[in-house]
Enzyme design. Sequence first.
Site, mmCIF file in Angstrom:
data_model
loop_
_atom_site.group_PDB
_atom_site.id
_atom_site.type_symbol
_atom_site.label_atom_id
_atom_site.label_comp_id
_atom_site.label_asym_id
_atom_site.label_seq_id
_atom_site.Cartn_x
_atom_site.Cartn_y
_atom_site.Cartn_z
ATOM 1 N N ASP A 217 1.104 2.688 -6.750
ATOM 2 C CA ASP A 217 0.526 1.460 -5.877
ATOM 3 C C ASP A 217 -0.286 0.421 -6.663
ATOM 4 O O ASP A 217 -0.201 0.938 -8.024
ATOM 5 C CB ASP A 217 -0.540 1.938 -4.800
ATOM 6 C CG ASP A 217 -0.207 0.924 -3.801
ATOM 7 O OD1 ASP A 217 -0.116 -0.254 -3.694
ATOM 8 O OD2 ASP A 217 -0.026 1.319 -2.176
ATOM 9 N N ASP A 237 3.836 -1.963 -10.681
ATOM 10 C CA ASP A 237 4.343 -2.856 -9.387
ATOM 11 C C ASP A 237 5.926 -2.148 -9.399
ATOM 12 O O ASP A 237 6.845 -2.139 -10.199
ATOM 13 C CB ASP A 237 4.577 -4.272 -10.405
ATOM 14 C CG ASP A 237 5.237 -5.387 -9.273
ATOM 15 O OD1 ASP A 237 5.759 -4.874 -8.478
ATOM 16 O OD2 ASP A 237 4.828 -6.365 -9.627
ATOM 17 N N LYS A 251 7.496 4.376 3.179
ATOM 18 C CA LYS A 251 7.058 4.192 4.475
ATOM 19 C C LYS A 251 6.470 2.932 4.704
ATOM 20 O O LYS A 251 5.308 2.562 4.101
ATOM 21 C CB LYS A 251 6.044 5.319 4.761
ATOM 22 C CG LYS A 251 5.560 5.333 6.281
ATOM 23 C CD LYS A 251 4.418 6.458 6.712
ATOM 24 C CE LYS A 251 3.013 5.914 5.995
ATOM 25 N NZ LYS A 251 2.417 5.001 6.871
ATOM 26 N N HIS A 255 10.004 -3.294 5.213
ATOM 27 C CA HIS A 255 9.939 -4.460 6.315
ATOM 28 C C HIS A 255 8.900 -5.591 5.977
ATOM 29 O O HIS A 255 8.927 -6.555 6.547
ATOM 30 C CB HIS A 255 9.480 -3.850 7.539
ATOM 31 C CG HIS A 255 7.862 -3.334 7.891
ATOM 32 N ND1 HIS A 255 7.227 -2.921 8.916
ATOM 33 C CD2 HIS A 255 7.215 -3.193 6.706
ATOM 34 C CE1 HIS A 255 6.036 -2.515 8.684
ATOM 35 N NE2 HIS A 255 5.839 -2.806 7.481
#
Length: 351
Positions: A217, A237, A251, A255
């Site tokens: 992350d 990144d 997860k 989107h």
Amino acid sequence: MDSELLQAQVGLWNLTYSYLKTMSLKSALDLGIPDAIYNNGQPMTLSQLHSVLSLPPSKKSHLYRLMRLLTHVGFFIEKNDGACSEPVYDLTAQSRLVIKKNESANMFPFVHCHLDNKWLKPSLYIGDWFLQDSKQNPFELAFGCTIWEIASREPVVNKMFNDAMVSSRWLFNDYIVRYGEEIFKGIVSLVYVGGGRGAMAEVIAKNFPHVRCTVLDLPHVVCDNPNDGLVKFVSGDMFNYIPPANAVFLKWILHDWSNEDCIRILQRCKDAIPSREAGGKVVVLEAVVGLTSDMISEEPQLLFDMLMLTVNVGGQERDENDWKYLFTEAGFSSYKIIYTIGFSSIIEVYP
């Protein structure tokens, strides 16, 4: 006025004023009403609730109006046993999900985050966004920067968002544990991209000790996470590099991004894993619009899709054809939707 026109008018009113359901929910959480009833250990009368909340005397009748609406929409339940002259309120399955002391299923941080002004204000700019030929999204129109830029420089916003993501993990933990034997069979290393504080990665590592879990992350997300536990944390990144592993787990990541960005992310995933013959795969946990489990409607998927529109240019919820396009363009050979959990699905993608 004929019945059809009357019904149309009522439907229009419901749609027009539905935001007041949201604001009433926010008010109940701000006031701590669910926690007050829970801490009482039994249903509460309107007078008891009014007293515990320490509201001014003039607000008692208005508290009744708030509770009446939230009872009507199923957030609370009103019980009248005849022994009391005023309404008595209890929790429902919905309101129990936002009890702060509920360690197994506490959705308060998630709901609280998404009812914050940072998430609500951009929705007022959706119409303006449609009229502008601009790469800015409604969030940027509202605040002049992206949600990620605010999170990177405002610790309170960053914590609120990360707390929200952690609180949503229980939705999937049981299913990951239940079906993990199939999902993680033959997997000895896994990179959880965008895994935040590593809550779900820890669940995977504890229940499937043969899987070495790494969380990737951004630096401001993982900076306070120690590398002395079940999970290893790496700052980086995902658009540039993903550490090599047998499998990559995503997860609620894709989107957030446009098709072009998703293809780039998936290509980096493909670079990180071995061939399918060697057991390489990407595990995606996302909504597949049109696919839901029993008792779940498609509407939450469509609402989440509008949320994505407000905070990210190109961010969206996708149907199966959309997912197939992304996987193919990123160079993957095939995919399989293996489980549907509520309004999200687990997809295995193979190189």
